[in-house]
Motif scaffolding. Structure first.
Motif, mmCIF file in Angstrom:
data_model
loop_
_atom_site.group_PDB
_atom_site.id
_atom_site.type_symbol
_atom_site.label_atom_id
_atom_site.label_comp_id
_atom_site.label_asym_id
_atom_site.label_seq_id
_atom_site.Cartn_x
_atom_site.Cartn_y
_atom_site.Cartn_z
ATOM 1 N N LEU A 1 -0.716 0.825 1.831
ATOM 2 C CA LEU A 1 -0.395 0.408 0.457
ATOM 3 C C LEU A 1 -1.376 0.979 -0.561
ATOM 4 O O LEU A 1 -1.303 0.643 -1.751
ATOM 5 C CB LEU A 1 -0.395 -1.126 0.362
ATOM 6 C CG LEU A 1 0.604 -1.865 1.247
ATOM 7 C CD1 LEU A 1 0.485 -3.381 1.029
ATOM 8 C CD2 LEU A 1 2.031 -1.422 0.943
ATOM 9 N N ARG A 2 -2.294 1.829 -0.099
ATOM 10 C CA ARG A 2 -3.375 2.250 -1.002
ATOM 11 C C ARG A 2 -2.852 3.013 -2.208
ATOM 12 O O ARG A 2 -3.520 3.054 -3.248
ATOM 13 C CB ARG A 2 -4.410 3.065 -0.242
ATOM 14 C CG ARG A 2 -3.901 4.391 0.237
ATOM 15 C CD ARG A 2 -4.725 4.990 1.373
ATOM 16 N NE ARG A 2 -6.159 4.778 1.258
ATOM 17 C CZ ARG A 2 -6.998 4.923 2.304
ATOM 18 N NH1 ARG A 2 -6.517 5.264 3.502
ATOM 19 N NH2 ARG A 2 -8.274 4.732 2.164
ATOM 20 N N ALA A 3 -1.674 3.568 -2.083
ATOM 21 C CA ALA A 3 -1.149 4.342 -3.218
ATOM 22 C C ALA A 3 -0.392 3.474 -4.207
ATOM 23 O O ALA A 3 -0.112 3.934 -5.323
ATOM 24 C CB ALA A 3 -0.240 5.456 -2.710
ATOM 25 N N VAL A 4 -0.061 2.224 -3.822
ATOM 26 C CA VAL A 4 0.818 1.430 -4.698
ATOM 27 C C VAL A 4 0.196 0.126 -5.174
ATOM 28 O O VAL A 4 0.773 -0.572 -6.003
ATOM 29 C CB VAL A 4 2.157 1.128 -3.986
ATOM 30 C CG1 VAL A 4 2.941 2.421 -3.759
ATOM 31 C CG2 VAL A 4 1.938 0.386 -2.685
ATOM 32 N N VAL A 5 -0.952 -0.258 -4.639
ATOM 33 C CA VAL A 5 -1.621 -1.481 -5.100
ATOM 34 C C VAL A 5 -3.091 -1.153 -5.325
ATOM 35 O O VAL A 5 -3.604 -0.158 -4.791
ATOM 36 C CB VAL A 5 -1.503 -2.627 -4.055
ATOM 37 C CG1 VAL A 5 -0.051 -2.992 -3.813
ATOM 38 C CG2 VAL A 5 -2.203 -2.258 -2.750
#
Lengths: 309, 275
Positions: free
Chosen positions: A237-241
């Protein structure tokens, strides 16, 4: 602060008080005792969904009340009443049912809860008690302690269980996060930590194998859920949160520690963190709620012998 | 302060026993020898100083009373004691430790009948043998030993542990008839085979026999098994210097249920293979 090439974050773990009980499960051989203990402490990872947290202590007892091989179990509940409910169910279903076992209290305390005195009714009127009274304990110069045992007839003989077991305040939720550069290195480090903590008395690691991968954060976008996945630490999820993961971290595993005392939890955290540090591990962090929920704060750097900043 | 009492020559002459109930840590603990000597020996009896020579026993820990002499004519030594330690150097008369509830009474020699009658706590150790009705009820009482420990290194007379309800009684030597008769509960350990009627009419409780023995007809065989739960008893008795078979903690016992005339909820555990 850096240990063996691993950066120790300047943060703290936040733990809270629960009621704790400690049992010794014995059997004709160590394998049977461990099997019963494993069954009894199954589905006891998190108090949120399991009713209690429980696990097998690493160090084996040097002596057991009946002289047979045994293992120690710690169980933690929100209250003595909750803990009694859980222990009666778990000992009744997982220990009494296991071949040759017996179950003894191992936490002398002024506060007690009912265990054998509830389970005895399974004996259908044929149960019998044996009391080690204060005089017998005095005759033994303290080598034995006063207790009342219930003997419940079962199909391989008798199930012996303490009528009551002691309850004390314990500490639950001590933790640290292992942030690794590869999933394999992270898992190896977590296993090293679990092995090291296994030598510390008075603590358990309630999650499967001592390792938790589904760390949680408080709250959820879904109203019915009190907790949800720890999005800042999920690599996918590092790219979206908003993420807490540096670029070189590929996986995170958490070690959660419950103990009879804060000192025991601190010792276990220190032992586990030192063992986890090394090649392939970028950082060690910890989970907290900003100090709002828990009574016990374990700052990583001071407990590892370094200063906080 | 610890006291030593030595029986004066001729003070306990043949005839009705003197009442020694005043000789206990409860009555004499903390008193000087002079104050102790002025204490009444009970009823119309003279003072303790008329019966005993009393001085300080510096070698003992506080709250310890040592009494010396031929005390077979002194009854109820340590009766009702609840604390401290009373050491009898020699034999004691009847009813020693009657109704005691705590503390430790050590009789180095033999003791008369009814030692430990109506006892509810504490430790009674008899180095020699005990008379009849060891640990039985007091006259008119419904319960024998109701707590505490009695250790008799020698034998005991008839009806030992009669109507025992709680606690532990160990007898190292031969036991007379009806040991453990009408037991209500508790643990009676017999190192040697008891006389006839052992456990007769017992309702609950455990009689452990550490040598080959065949129970009476109202006991029914109920299998063979270890008795792991008795380890605290073996530990305690072992620490008290009682010689027990080393294999006891893991040994197997033949189990008999009885007395069937009383419901069969008591048990007799007989050590397999003997001591």
């Amino acid at each position: 602060m850096v240990i063996a090439g691993t950066f120790i974050e300047d943060t703290y773990a936040e733990a809270f008080a629960l009621r704790a009980a400690r049992l010794v499960i014995t059997a004709d051989d160590a394998g049977l005792a461990r099997t019963a203990a494993a069954a009894m402490t199954g589905f006891a990872a998190s108090i949120i969904g399991c009713g209690c947290e429980a696990g097998i202590e690493g160090p084996l007892p040097r002596e057991t009340p009946d002289g047979r091989p045994g293992v120690r179990v710690l169980a933690f509940g929100r209250s003595a009443a909750d803990l009694q409910d859980q222990l009666v169910r778990r000992v009744g279903q997982c220990v009494m049912t296991a071949a040759t076992t017996a179950c003894y209290d191992d936490l002398p305390s002024d506060e007690t809860l009912r265990l054998g005195s509830m389970l005895r009714f399974f004996g259908d009127g044929h149960q019998a008690s044996k009391r080690v009274d204060a005089a017998l304990a005095a005759l033994a110069d303290g080598a034995v302690r006063p207790r009342r045992l219930w003997r419940i007839p079962v199909m391989d003989g008798e199930f012996v269980v303490d009528a009551r077991c002691g309850v004390r305040k314990g500490v639950a939720g001590g933790n640290f996060l292992i942030l690794g550069r590869t999933p394999a290195a992270t898992l190896d480090a977590a296993r090293r930590a679990v092995a090291a903590i296994g030598a510390v008395p008075g603590v358990i690691l309630p999650f499967p194998g001592g390792i938790a991968r589904s760390g949680s954060k408080v709250g959820s976008r879904y109203r019915r859920l009190a907790a949800s996945t720890n999005t800042p630490y999920c690599p996918t999820l590092r790219a979206v949160v908003p993420t807490a993961l540096p670029d070189d971290v590929a996986a995170v595993l958490e070690i959660v520690i419950d103990g009879l005392t804060a000192a025991g939890v601190a010792a276990a955290m220190a032992a586990g963190i030192r063992a986890a540090c090394g090649e392939g591990i970028a950082r060690i962090g910890a989970g907290n709620y900003g100090g709002r929920l828990g009574k016990h704060l374990f700052h990583l750097r001071p407990l590892l012998g370094g200063g906080g900043t | 302060m610890s006291l030593r009492l030595r029986l004066r020559p001729g003070a306990a002459a043949p005839g009705p026993a003197l009442d020694g109930a005043a000789v206990s840590p409860d009555c004499l603990g903390g008193l000087s020898p002079l104050a102790a000597a002025r204490r009444s020996a009970g009823g119309a009896a003279p003072t303790l100083g008329d019966i005993f020579a009393i001085d300080v026993d510096g070698d003992r820990e506080p709250d310890t009373i040592t009494i010396e002499g031929d005390l077979r004519g002194v009854a109820r030594l340590g009766a009702g004691m609840s604390r401290g330690r009373l050491v009898v150097r020699g034999d004691a008369g009847p009813r020693a430790g009657s109704r005691m509830s705590g503390g430790r009474l050590e009789i180095e020699g033999d003791t008369g009948a009814r030692a430990g009658e109506g006892m509810t706590g504490g430790i009674l150790v008899v180095g020699g043998s005990a008379g009849d009705r060891l640990g039985a009820p007091v006259a008119g009482g419904a319960r024998g030993v109701d707590g505490g420990v009695i250790v008799v290194r020698g034998g005991a007379g008839a009806m030992a542990a009669f109507r025992m309800r709680r606690g532990t009684v160990f007898i190292g030597g031969a036991t007379g008839p009806a040991a453990g008769a009408a037991m209500i509960a508790g643990t009676l350990v017999l190192a040697r085979a008891p006389g006839p009627g052992a456990g007769a009419l017992m309702r609950r409780g455990t009689v452990v026999v550490l040598c080959p023995f065949t129970p009476g007809a109202t006991f029914a065989a109920a299998g063979r098994a270890p008795a792991h739960h008795l380890k605290p008893w073996w530990d305690a008795l072992g620490r008290a210097g009682v010689p027990l078979p080393e294999r006891l903690p893991a040994a197997r016992f033949a189990r008999y249920s009885g007395d069937l005339a009383e419901g069969g909820r008591g048990e007799m555990l007989i050590l397999e293979g003997g001591p």
